[in-house]
Scaffold this motif. Sequence first.
Motif, PDB file in Angstrom:
ATOM      1  N   PRO A  67      -6.790   0.336  -1.703  1.00  0.00           N
ATOM      2  CA  PRO A  67      -5.352   0.622  -1.818  1.00  0.00           C
ATOM      3  C   PRO A  67      -5.025   1.798  -2.730  1.00  0.00           C
ATOM      4  O   PRO A  67      -3.989   2.439  -2.565  1.00  0.00           O
ATOM      5  N   ASP A  68      -5.908   2.106  -3.701  1.00  0.00           N
ATOM      6  CA  ASP A  68      -5.649   3.242  -4.596  1.00  0.00           C
ATOM      7  C   ASP A  68      -6.165   4.561  -4.031  1.00  0.00           C
ATOM      8  O   ASP A  68      -6.105   5.606  -4.694  1.00  0.00           O
ATOM      9  N   GLY A  69      -6.694   4.544  -2.806  1.00  0.00           N
ATOM     10  CA  GLY A  69      -7.190   5.770  -2.184  1.00  0.00           C
ATOM     11  C   GLY A  69      -8.660   6.036  -2.435  1.00  0.00           C
ATOM     12  O   GLY A  69      -9.196   7.047  -1.967  1.00  0.00           O
ATOM     13  N   HIS A  70      -9.335   5.141  -3.154  1.00  0.00           N
ATOM     14  CA  HIS A  70     -10.758   5.344  -3.435  1.00  0.00           C
ATOM     15  C   HIS A  70     -11.601   4.950  -2.225  1.00  0.00           C
ATOM     16  O   HIS A  70     -11.316   3.961  -1.566  1.00  0.00           O
ATOM     17  N   LEU A  71     -12.618   5.738  -1.953  1.00  0.00           N
ATOM     18  CA  LEU A  71     -13.442   5.549  -0.757  1.00  0.00           C
ATOM     19  C   LEU A  71     -14.717   4.780  -1.089  1.00  0.00           C
ATOM     20  O   LEU A  71     -15.394   5.076  -2.073  1.00  0.00           O
ATOM     21  N   LEU A 125      -1.630   8.012   4.734  1.00  0.00           N
ATOM     22  CA  LEU A 125      -0.895   6.758   4.884  1.00  0.00           C
ATOM     23  C   LEU A 125      -0.658   6.093   3.528  1.00  0.00           C
ATOM     24  O   LEU A 125       0.425   5.544   3.274  1.00  0.00           O
ATOM     25  N   ILE A 126      -1.667   6.147   2.658  1.00  0.00           N
ATOM     26  CA  ILE A 126      -1.532   5.566   1.321  1.00  0.00           C
ATOM     27  C   ILE A 126      -0.459   6.314   0.540  1.00  0.00           C
ATOM     28  O   ILE A 126       0.375   5.711  -0.148  1.00  0.00           O
ATOM     29  N   GLU A 127      -0.456   7.637   0.621  1.00  0.00           N
ATOM     30  CA  GLU A 127       0.555   8.433  -0.070  1.00  0.00           C
ATOM     31  C   GLU A 127       1.945   8.155   0.477  1.00  0.00           C
ATOM     32  O   GLU A 127       2.922   8.070  -0.274  1.00  0.00           O
ATOM     33  N   GLN A 128       2.031   7.979   1.785  1.00  0.00           N
ATOM     34  CA  GLN A 128       3.316   7.657   2.399  1.00  0.00           C
ATOM     35  C   GLN A 128       3.836   6.315   1.896  1.00  0.00           C
ATOM     36  O   GLN A 128       5.016   6.181   1.571  1.00  0.00           O
ATOM     37  N   ARG A 129       2.938   5.328   1.813  1.00  0.00           N
ATOM     38  CA  ARG A 129       3.350   4.014   1.306  1.00  0.00           C
ATOM     39  C   ARG A 129       3.750   4.098  -0.163  1.00  0.00           C
ATOM     40  O   ARG A 129       4.691   3.431  -0.605  1.00  0.00           O
ATOM     41  N   ARG A 130       3.029   4.934  -0.924  1.00  0.00           N
ATOM     42  CA  ARG A 130       3.346   5.086  -2.349  1.00  0.00           C
ATOM     43  C   ARG A 130       4.758   5.629  -2.529  1.00  0.00           C
ATOM     44  O   ARG A 130       5.531   5.150  -3.369  1.00  0.00           O
ATOM     45  N   ARG A 131       5.121   6.631  -1.722  1.00  0.00           N
ATOM     46  CA  ARG A 131       6.472   7.199  -1.817  1.00  0.00           C
ATOM     47  C   ARG A 131       7.528   6.179  -1.424  1.00  0.00           C
ATOM     48  O   ARG A 131       8.593   6.105  -2.046  1.00  0.00           O
TER      49      ARG A 131
END
Length: 199
Positions: A28-32, A62-68
């Motif tokens: 969820p934090d964008g880490h791979l 998508l993660i950045e979009q959800r964050r915004r």
Amino acid sequence: MKQEKHMIKTEYDIIRSSRKTLSLQMKPDGHLVVRAPHRTSDRQIRQFVENSSAWIQKHRELIEQRRRQEEMNPPPAITKETLERLRSLASGTIPPRVSYYANLMGVSYGRITIRAQKSRWGSCSAKGNLNFNCLLMLTPPEVQNYVIVHELCHRKQMNHSPAFWREVEQIMPEYRRHRLWLKKNGGALIRSMISQNEE
């Protein structure tokens, strides 16, 4: 199973296990995270990550979009007191459902543990012990049932192979919809818990 850190164009962790194929997981934090068989070389893994750049970019967008979206509409705070209530609720709600689905599937299991976890919704150990995230109580009942079925299917297949997903689909044909709900909404719940309890 051991975990290693690597960096090429993007930072990622490698988790090696007895699995047979390579796969990617975006946290969820964008880490791979790259999950790989024990004997896969670093070069093969690096090439796999490079070949998956489009997938990585798409999921980070998508993660950045959800964050915004969350910044505009933040989820309600999940305090320590709330977590305790959720644990209590989960302890009375989840075990009967586990028993129901285990009987339906013809599988056994060990002890059931309820925790407030930062990355997993559930897990199943090699001995059949089950662990569930108390935040499941904030998800729809059908999503809770999906996680229960998912973990019980590991009693037949300790992997995420096509055979495993066939087991899930046999019990819950609409499982993809519930898995998608978690991907879209679960991260916000977990981040809300972390932000409130790490201050």
